[in-house]
Structure formats: structure tokens, C-alpha cells
Design a protein around this motif. Structure first.
Motif, PDB file in Angstrom:
ATOM      1  N   ARG A  21       0.835  -1.208   0.000  1.00  0.00           N
ATOM      2  CA  ARG A  21       0.000   0.000   0.000  1.00  0.00           C
ATOM      3  C   ARG A  21       0.872   1.260   0.000  1.00  0.00           C
ATOM      4  O   ARG A  21       0.575   2.236  -0.703  1.00  0.00           O
ATOM      5  CB  ARG A  21      -0.922  -0.024   1.210  1.00  0.00           C
ATOM      6  CG  ARG A  21      -1.827   1.191   1.323  1.00  0.00           C
ATOM      7  CD  ARG A  21      -2.729   1.078   2.518  1.00  0.00           C
ATOM      8  NE  ARG A  21      -3.812   0.140   2.278  1.00  0.00           N
ATOM      9  CZ  ARG A  21      -4.568  -0.385   3.249  1.00  0.00           C
ATOM     10  NH1 ARG A  21      -4.307  -0.087   4.511  1.00  0.00           N
ATOM     11  NH2 ARG A  21      -5.551  -1.203   2.959  1.00  0.00           N
ATOM     12  N   THR A  24       2.330   1.825  -3.486  1.00  0.00           N
ATOM     13  CA  THR A  24       1.352   2.339  -4.454  1.00  0.00           C
ATOM     14  C   THR A  24       1.053   3.811  -4.205  1.00  0.00           C
ATOM     15  O   THR A  24       0.894   4.592  -5.155  1.00  0.00           O
ATOM     16  CB  THR A  24       0.047   1.535  -4.404  1.00  0.00           C
ATOM     17  OG1 THR A  24      -0.489   1.545  -3.062  1.00  0.00           O
ATOM     18  CG2 THR A  24       0.274   0.087  -4.821  1.00  0.00           C
ATOM     19  N   ARG A  25       0.991   4.214  -2.939  1.00  0.00           N
ATOM     20  CA  ARG A  25       0.716   5.619  -2.626  1.00  0.00           C
ATOM     21  C   ARG A  25       1.896   6.512  -3.014  1.00  0.00           C
ATOM     22  O   ARG A  25       1.708   7.625  -3.537  1.00  0.00           O
ATOM     23  CB  ARG A  25       0.395   5.768  -1.143  1.00  0.00           C
ATOM     24  CG  ARG A  25      -0.978   5.188  -0.779  1.00  0.00           C
ATOM     25  CD  ARG A  25      -1.253   5.247   0.709  1.00  0.00           C
ATOM     26  NE  ARG A  25      -2.604   4.774   0.996  1.00  0.00           N
ATOM     27  CZ  ARG A  25      -3.091   4.614   2.228  1.00  0.00           C
ATOM     28  NH1 ARG A  25      -2.332   4.905   3.281  1.00  0.00           N
ATOM     29  NH2 ARG A  25      -4.323   4.178   2.401  1.00  0.00           N
ATOM     30  N   THR A  28       1.867   6.893  -6.739  1.00  0.00           N
ATOM     31  CA  THR A  28       0.842   7.853  -7.154  1.00  0.00           C
ATOM     32  C   THR A  28       1.323   9.287  -6.948  1.00  0.00           C
ATOM     33  O   THR A  28       1.156  10.154  -7.822  1.00  0.00           O
ATOM     34  CB  THR A  28      -0.453   7.622  -6.356  1.00  0.00           C
ATOM     35  OG1 THR A  28      -0.927   6.295  -6.587  1.00  0.00           O
ATOM     36  CG2 THR A  28      -1.533   8.611  -6.776  1.00  0.00           C
ATOM     37  N   LYS A 108      -0.159  -0.888 -10.561  1.00  0.00           N
ATOM     38  CA  LYS A 108      -0.877  -0.368  -9.392  1.00  0.00           C
ATOM     39  C   LYS A 108      -2.234  -1.048  -9.244  1.00  0.00           C
ATOM     40  O   LYS A 108      -2.657  -1.379  -8.124  1.00  0.00           O
ATOM     41  CB  LYS A 108      -1.085   1.138  -9.536  1.00  0.00           C
ATOM     42  CG  LYS A 108       0.081   1.997  -9.078  1.00  0.00           C
ATOM     43  CD  LYS A 108      -0.192   3.467  -9.314  1.00  0.00           C
ATOM     44  CE  LYS A 108      -1.488   3.898  -8.652  1.00  0.00           C
ATOM     45  NZ  LYS A 108      -1.836   5.305  -8.941  1.00  0.00           N
ATOM     46  N   ARG A 112      -3.423  -3.189  -5.989  1.00  0.00           N
ATOM     47  CA  ARG A 112      -4.625  -2.882  -5.208  1.00  0.00           C
ATOM     48  C   ARG A 112      -5.552  -4.089  -5.108  1.00  0.00           C
ATOM     49  O   ARG A 112      -6.170  -4.320  -4.071  1.00  0.00           O
ATOM     50  CB  ARG A 112      -5.351  -1.700  -5.850  1.00  0.00           C
ATOM     51  CG  ARG A 112      -4.664  -0.362  -5.592  1.00  0.00           C
ATOM     52  CD  ARG A 112      -5.283   0.761  -6.381  1.00  0.00           C
ATOM     53  NE  ARG A 112      -4.651   2.043  -6.083  1.00  0.00           N
ATOM     54  CZ  ARG A 112      -4.837   3.152  -6.783  1.00  0.00           C
ATOM     55  NH1 ARG A 112      -5.652   3.123  -7.838  1.00  0.00           N
ATOM     56  NH2 ARG A 112      -4.228   4.273  -6.453  1.00  0.00           N
TER      57      ARG A 112
END
Length: 395
Positions: A21, A24-25, A28, A108, A112
Motif C-alpha cells: 500500500r 502504491t501511494r 501515485t 498499481k 490494489r
């Protein structure tokens, strides 16, 4: 809290999810900053031309691009849903501008999906940990198919046994031979059942068999008269009516067929088979043999028989079974790469496993061969529900 293998495993899964997580953040955020830098660079260039500000933006863009690369590499390494072939493809195309952004969005998305699926599994396991929903009255004996053995470090059934045990099941293995005939393998299963009965004190076992293992188990029950020791037989993708693929192979010159089988026998003798007989074991999967076998060995009263099938949606559903799938589809119809739905039906037919995606469910997917999670079918949950249903039936 008592420290067990399951608690350690769950903690490790939580750490994995949190790291995934975080990656991925961060990815982003970096992609958003890269977009801002690109917009700023365009505005500065069109309005003021080349200058110190543009040099600063280019330097910052370079740093962000390096971070982007690093995060993508780590994300590719950690995301389990991104298989080896896809990782290689991503890393090969990652240097192409524009394409790398699309690949980042794709990775991504997979990450998720993995995060959501893993958290769902953890919550579900926590809810039913005390319920022991797979705690059947009689222990489970898993019987493998042709061409494999029950190895300690490479489990034929993938992650399935661990999930069954986690939910209260007592799991044992058939340990029959990879290329033994139906009759020889059934004798091994008979000795194994006696061993399980002595160890557990139970009068019977529940057999869950995949592929040819279902034929081994049926002969065990009817041919060796072990119906008093078997409560239920669940066959999964078993060719009860044979496979047209074997009929096609039988058209080969006999000396060629025997030569190939001899090579198989020598190889599996090194892996532990004491009586490998690929020539006769493979021919026992033909449609002609199945017809004779079914007439001679009928179901016995007192044993609950049920079966499941699966279907691939196309040859692209499985790299390993794409060629046999296309051949069998032409010869006999829709199949899982080795067995048709009609051939897999036996006793109380419980349904055909498939999904709406291109992949479908192959012969190997039904035993977690690739250890892969994908949308539309959860193989671990399938076996948990299977064992829970046996428990509800009193087995």
C-alpha cells in the motif's frame, strides 16, 4: 496471544500489505509530481524560453523519474499477482516514455487487487478461526493425479492444505505413484487408509481426488472393497469417461509410444516410483478403457460420490495446456485442457468452475498449480467450502 505458524504468517501478510500500500501511494504521489513538473516545464518554455528555472525543473524531474523507476522495480518485485513473464515484460518496456506510465497504472491496479484480496482473507480467517468450519467428522485424504507425487517441499495441492488445516481439517495424502496403474495405486491408497485409521481412530476417511486420482479411488472402493472405510469421494476434473487426447495418442506406432513411456518410467523411478508403468497407466485414461472400467466397477452403497469440473475459456487461459486444449476442443468439445465437462461428471455433479474472464479455470488451476490468485475464482475458498459442506453432511 499464542505464537503459532498461522499468527506469524498472518503478521507477515499484514506487513506485506502495508508495504504494498505504501509503495502504491508513493508511486501515485511521484506520478502526480511528474505531471506537475511536465506542466511547469511546458509553461516556462513557451513563455520565457530557456533559463535557470527550467534547469531546476529538469533536475527535479530527473530525481522524480529515478524515484519512479525505483518504486516500479520494488512494486514489481512485491506484487504476487504480477507473474514472472509479466515482470520481464514490464521491465523491458519501462524505459519507453508514455508506455511506462500506462504500465505503472496496470501494476498499481494489480497491487490494489492483491491488497483488497489479502485483507479480505485475513478478516475472513479471523472471523471463522474458532468455528473450525473444515473440521469434518472423518479426516481428509488428498489423492493426486497422474504425473505427480506428494513431495514435502513441492506440494501438488499448492496452498490448499494449509488453508484446510487452518480452518480445522485433518489432512493426509494418498502418496500413490505418479505413473502407477489404477490397480497398483489403489493398493497403496488402501494401505494409507489403514494407516490413517490407526493414527486417528476414525472408521472412515473422506477422499478428495484430482484427475486420475479419482479413478484410483473408485477402484479402491469398488475393486478392493474398501467401501466400509470411505465416507465420501469427491472427484475434481477426473476423466470418468476417458479423454479423447489419449485416444489420439494411441494412434502412434506402438514402438514409439512404448519408447516415450520408457523414458518417463526411468525419470520417475528416480523420483521415487517403485513400479512406474506409463504405458498402461496412460492407456487407462482412454475412452474405451473408461467404458469397460465403469461397467465393471460401479458405485458402492454407503459412499457419497460427488464431482466437479472446470473449463478454460480459450487456449490462452493456460500456457501449459493451450495446445491440448485446442486439440481436445476440436475432438470432443469444451474442456479444462485435459478433461471435458461431460467426462468429469460422476455421482452428484456439483457444478463446473469457470469465470467471465479470458483466463477461465484450467485443469491445473483446480489444484492451485501456479499458486496464483486471480479474479472470478478463489481456489483456496473452493476447497474450504467443499470441506465445510462435507462437515454439514455429517462426513
Amino acid at each position: 496471544m499464542k505464537l503459532t505458524y498461522d499468527t506469524v504468517l498472518t503478521a507477515a501478510e499484514r506487513v506485506h500489505v502495508h508495504l504494498l500500500r505504501l509503495l502504491t501511494r508513493l508511486l501515485t504521489a511521484v506520478m502526480c509530481l511528474m505531471a506537475v513538473c511536465a506542466a511547469a516545464l511546458w509553461i516556462r518554455w513557451t513563455r520565457y524560453g530557456f533559463g535557470a528555472a527550467i534547469i531546476g525543473i529538469l533536475f527535479l524531474s530527473g530525481l522524480l523519474y529515478a524515484c519512479f523507476w525505483g518504486l516500479m522495480v520494488w512494486l514489481c518485485l512485491m506484487c504476487r499477482r504480477l507473474r514472472i513473464a509479466r515482470r520481464v515484460l514490464v521491465w523491458t518496456l519501462l524505459w519507453i516514455p508514455g508506455v511506462n506510465l500506462g504500465l505503472a497504472l496496470y501494476v498499481k491496479g494489480l497491487a490494489r487487487q492483491e491488497i483488497d484480496h489479502t485483507l479480505y482473507r485475513i478478516r475472513l480467517d479471523g472471523v471463522r478461526a474458532e468455528r473450525r468450519i473444515c473440521g469434518t467428522r472423518y479426516p481428509l485424504m488428498l489423492v493426486h493425479g497422474v504425473g505427480f507425487r506428494d513431495f514435502h517441499y513441492f506440494n501438488y495441492w499448492g496452498r490448499i492444505p494449509r488453508e484446510l488445516v487452518r480452518n480445522g481439517a485433518r489432512v493426509y495424502y494418498g502418496h500413490q505413484e505418479a505413473w502407477g496403474t489404477i490397480e497398483d495405486n489403489a493398493r497403496i491408497l488402501k494401505d494409507k487408509i489403514r494407516e490413517i485409521k490407526r493414527e486417528t481412530g476414525c472408521r472412515k476417511v473422506n477422499i478428495i481426488a484430482h484427475s486420475k486420482g479419482g479413478l484410483d479411488a473408485r477402484y479402491l472402493i469398488s475393486g478392493l472393497h474398501m467401501e466400509e472405510s470411505v465416507a465420501s469421494l469427491t472427484t475434481i476434473s477426473t476423466p470418468h469417461r476417458g479423454s479423447a487426447l489419449v485416444d489420439l495418442l494411441e494412434r502412434l506406432p506402438d514402438h514409439v509410444y512404448r519408447a516415450v513411456c520408457s523414458l518417463i518410467d526411468r525419470y520417475f523411478a528416480r523420483l521415487g516410483d517403485t513400479k512406474p508403468d506409463a504405458y498402461h497407466a496412460s492407456r487407462q485414461l482412454s475412452q474405451a478403457f473408461a467404458k469397460t472400467f465403469n461397467a465393471a466397477y460401479r458405485d458402492r452403497e454407503g459412499v457419497f460420490y460427488q464431482s466437479y469440473a472446470s473449463l478454460m475459456r480459450s487456449g490462452f487461459s493456460s500456457k501449459l495446456l493451450c495446445v491440448p486444449y485446442w486439440i481436445l476442443k476440436r475432438l470432443d468439445g469444451p474442456n479444462d485442457g485435459l478433461v471435458t465437462e461431460e467426462s468429469a461428471r460422476w455421482g452428484d455433479f456439483r457444478g463446473t468452475m469457470t469465470n467471465r474472464r479470458l483466463r477461465g479455470i484450467s485443469h491445473g488451476d483446480m489444484i492451485d498449480l501456479t499458486r496464483e490468485d486471480y479474479e472470478g475464482f478463489d481456489v483456496k475458498e473452493f476447497y474450504i467450502e467443499l470441506a465445510a459442506d462435507l462437515k454439514k453432511r455429517g462426513f
